[in-house]
Scaffold this motif. Sequence first.
Motif, PDB file in Angstrom:
ATOM      1  N   PRO A  39    -121.918 -66.670 -98.534  1.00 20.31           N
ATOM      2  CA  PRO A  39    -121.634 -66.271 -97.142  1.00 20.31           C
ATOM      3  C   PRO A  39    -120.352 -66.873 -96.577  1.00 20.31           C
ATOM      4  CG  PRO A  39    -123.457 -67.814 -97.228  1.00 20.31           C
ATOM      5  CD  PRO A  39    -123.097 -67.475 -98.650  1.00 20.31           C
ATOM      6  N   THR A  40    -119.868 -67.974 -97.174  1.00 18.73           N
ATOM      7  CA  THR A  40    -118.619 -68.578 -96.719  1.00 18.73           C
ATOM      8  C   THR A  40    -117.722 -68.890 -97.914  1.00 18.73           C
ATOM      9  OG1 THR A  40    -119.553 -70.800 -96.781  1.00 18.73           O
ATOM     10  CG2 THR A  40    -119.652 -69.649 -94.674  1.00 18.73           C
ATOM     11  N   VAL A  41    -116.432 -69.023 -97.630  1.00 16.83           N
ATOM     12  CA  VAL A  41    -115.449 -69.337 -98.661  1.00 16.83           C
ATOM     13  C   VAL A  41    -114.714 -70.601 -98.229  1.00 16.83           C
ATOM     14  CG1 VAL A  41    -113.385 -68.536 -99.842  1.00 16.83           C
ATOM     15  CG2 VAL A  41    -115.157 -66.904 -99.214  1.00 16.83           C
ATOM     16  N   VAL A  42    -114.677 -71.623 -99.112  1.00 18.07           N
ATOM     17  CA  VAL A  42    -113.957 -72.868 -98.836  1.00 18.07           C
ATOM     18  C   VAL A  42    -112.649 -72.837 -99.619  1.00 18.07           C
ATOM     19  CG1 VAL A  42    -114.004 -75.374 -99.038  1.00 18.07           C
ATOM     20  CG2 VAL A  42    -116.091 -74.136 -98.463  1.00 18.07           C
ATOM     21  N   THR A  43    -111.547 -73.082 -98.917  1.00 21.09           N
ATOM     22  CA  THR A  43    -110.222 -73.018 -99.524  1.00 21.09           C
ATOM     23  C   THR A  43    -109.450 -74.297 -99.204  1.00 21.09           C
ATOM     24  OG1 THR A  43    -110.230 -70.639 -99.100  1.00 21.09           O
ATOM     25  CG2 THR A  43    -108.130 -71.631 -99.679  1.00 21.09           C
ATOM     26  N   LYS A  44    -108.765 -74.833-100.197  1.00 19.54           N
ATOM     27  CA  LYS A  44    -107.889 -75.985 -99.972  1.00 19.54           C
ATOM     28  C   LYS A  44    -106.588 -75.465 -99.371  1.00 19.54           C
ATOM     29  CE  LYS A  44    -106.082 -80.037-102.305  1.00 19.54           C
ATOM     30  NZ  LYS A  44    -105.991 -80.782-103.572  1.00 19.54           N
ATOM     31  N   ILE A  45    -106.121 -76.108 -98.296  1.00 12.67           N
ATOM     32  CA  ILE A  45    -104.921 -75.659 -97.598  1.00 12.67           C
ATOM     33  C   ILE A  45    -103.952 -76.836 -97.443  1.00 12.67           C
ATOM     34  CG2 ILE A  45    -106.080 -73.792 -96.359  1.00 12.67           C
ATOM     35  CD1 ILE A  45    -106.249 -75.665 -93.923  1.00 12.67           C
ATOM     36  N   GLY A  46    -102.754 -76.525 -97.008  1.00  9.16           N
ATOM     37  CA  GLY A  46    -101.742 -77.541 -96.752  1.00  9.16           C
ATOM     38  C   GLY A  46    -101.873 -78.113 -95.347  1.00  9.16           C
ATOM     39  N   LYS A  47    -101.153 -79.186 -95.094  1.00  2.99           N
ATOM     40  CA  LYS A  47    -101.224 -79.882 -93.806  1.00  2.99           C
ATOM     41  C   LYS A  47    -100.770 -78.998 -92.646  1.00  2.99           C
ATOM     42  CE  LYS A  47     -99.796 -84.052 -91.399  1.00  2.99           C
ATOM     43  NZ  LYS A  47     -99.043 -85.297 -91.461  1.00  2.99           N
ATOM     44  N   LYS A  48     -99.701 -78.233 -92.840  1.00  2.54           N
ATOM     45  CA  LYS A  48     -99.191 -77.388 -91.746  1.00  2.54           C
ATOM     46  C   LYS A  48    -100.207 -76.328 -91.335  1.00  2.54           C
ATOM     47  CE  LYS A  48     -94.338 -78.136 -92.350  1.00  2.54           C
ATOM     48  NZ  LYS A  48     -93.076 -77.667 -91.876  1.00  2.54           N
ATOM     49  N   GLU A  49    -100.863 -75.708 -92.314  1.00  2.00           N
ATOM     50  CA  GLU A  49    -101.882 -74.705 -91.984  1.00  2.00           C
ATOM     51  C   GLU A  49    -103.079 -75.377 -91.311  1.00  2.00           C
ATOM     52  OE1 GLU A  49    -104.478 -71.069 -93.921  1.00  2.00           O
ATOM     53  OE2 GLU A  49    -103.024 -72.119 -95.162  1.00  2.00           O
ATOM     54  N   PHE A  50    -103.461 -76.566 -91.787  1.00  2.00           N
ATOM     55  CA  PHE A  50    -104.559 -77.324 -91.187  1.00  2.00           C
ATOM     56  C   PHE A  50    -104.270 -77.605 -89.713  1.00  2.00           C
ATOM     57  CE2 PHE A  50    -106.281 -81.554 -90.097  1.00  2.00           C
ATOM     58  CZ  PHE A  50    -107.636 -81.291 -90.239  1.00  2.00           C
ATOM     59  N   GLU A  51    -103.038 -77.992 -89.407  1.00  3.67           N
ATOM     60  CA  GLU A  51    -102.664 -78.306 -88.022  1.00  3.67           C
ATOM     61  C   GLU A  51    -102.779 -77.091 -87.118  1.00  3.67           C
ATOM     62  OE1 GLU A  51     -98.831 -80.061 -88.627  1.00  3.67           O
ATOM     63  OE2 GLU A  51     -99.678 -82.070 -88.908  1.00  3.67           O
ATOM     64  N   LYS A  52    -102.602 -75.895 -87.639  1.00  2.99           N
ATOM     65  CA  LYS A  52    -102.763 -74.674 -86.832  1.00  2.99           C
ATOM     66  C   LYS A  52    -104.193 -74.552 -86.312  1.00  2.99           C
ATOM     67  CE  LYS A  52     -99.340 -72.017 -89.388  1.00  2.99           C
ATOM     68  NZ  LYS A  52     -99.166 -70.874 -90.301  1.00  2.99           N
ATOM     69  N   TYR A  53    -105.161 -75.000 -87.103  1.00  2.00           N
ATOM     70  CA  TYR A  53    -106.553 -74.899 -86.705  1.00  2.00           C
ATOM     71  C   TYR A  53    -106.951 -75.968 -85.707  1.00  2.00           C
ATOM     72  CZ  TYR A  53    -107.400 -71.479 -90.351  1.00  2.00           C
ATOM     73  OH  TYR A  53    -107.368 -70.357 -91.123  1.00  2.00           O
ATOM     74  N   ILE A  54    -106.407 -77.176 -85.820  1.00  2.00           N
ATOM     75  CA  ILE A  54    -106.856 -78.263 -84.959  1.00  2.00           C
ATOM     76  C   ILE A  54    -106.049 -78.412 -83.676  1.00  2.00           C
ATOM     77  CG2 ILE A  54    -107.806 -79.560 -86.900  1.00  2.00           C
ATOM     78  CD1 ILE A  54    -105.370 -81.430 -86.661  1.00  2.00           C
ATOM     79  N   ILE A  55    -104.889 -77.773 -83.582  1.00  2.00           N
ATOM     80  CA  ILE A  55    -104.047 -77.918 -82.386  1.00  2.00           C
ATOM     81  C   ILE A  55    -104.327 -76.827 -81.363  1.00  2.00           C
ATOM     82  CG2 ILE A  55    -101.633 -77.931 -81.602  1.00  2.00           C
ATOM     83  CD1 ILE A  55    -100.917 -79.436 -84.097  1.00  2.00           C
ATOM     84  N   LYS A  56    -105.110 -75.849 -81.694  1.00  2.00           N
ATOM     85  CA  LYS A  56    -105.395 -74.753 -80.747  1.00  2.00           C
ATOM     86  C   LYS A  56    -106.128 -75.212 -79.531  1.00  2.00           C
ATOM     87  CE  LYS A  56    -105.314 -70.888 -83.856  1.00  2.00           C
ATOM     88  NZ  LYS A  56    -106.010 -69.756 -84.391  1.00  2.00           N
TER      89      LYS A  56
END
Length: 59
Positions: free
Chosen positions: A42-59
């Motif tokens: 039901p879910t997909v876990v993906t390893k991402i880079g720091k810049k993409e990670f920051e897009k999710y936490i800065i919103k």
Amino acid sequence: MKGTFAWSKYDFESGKFEYFVEKPNQKITSVTENRNLKMEKPTVVTKIGKKEFEKYIIK
């Protein structure tokens, strides 16, 4: 996207962070090589880079 989670993991031995995102799987079923239906996770876990990670936490 609703149901999306982002998190980081710190490795104390290497002193580095790893970043991950978990999203709902848009592809619920798939067809195998033998033409059988396969139910996907039901879910997909993906390893991402720091810049993409920051897009999710800065919103």
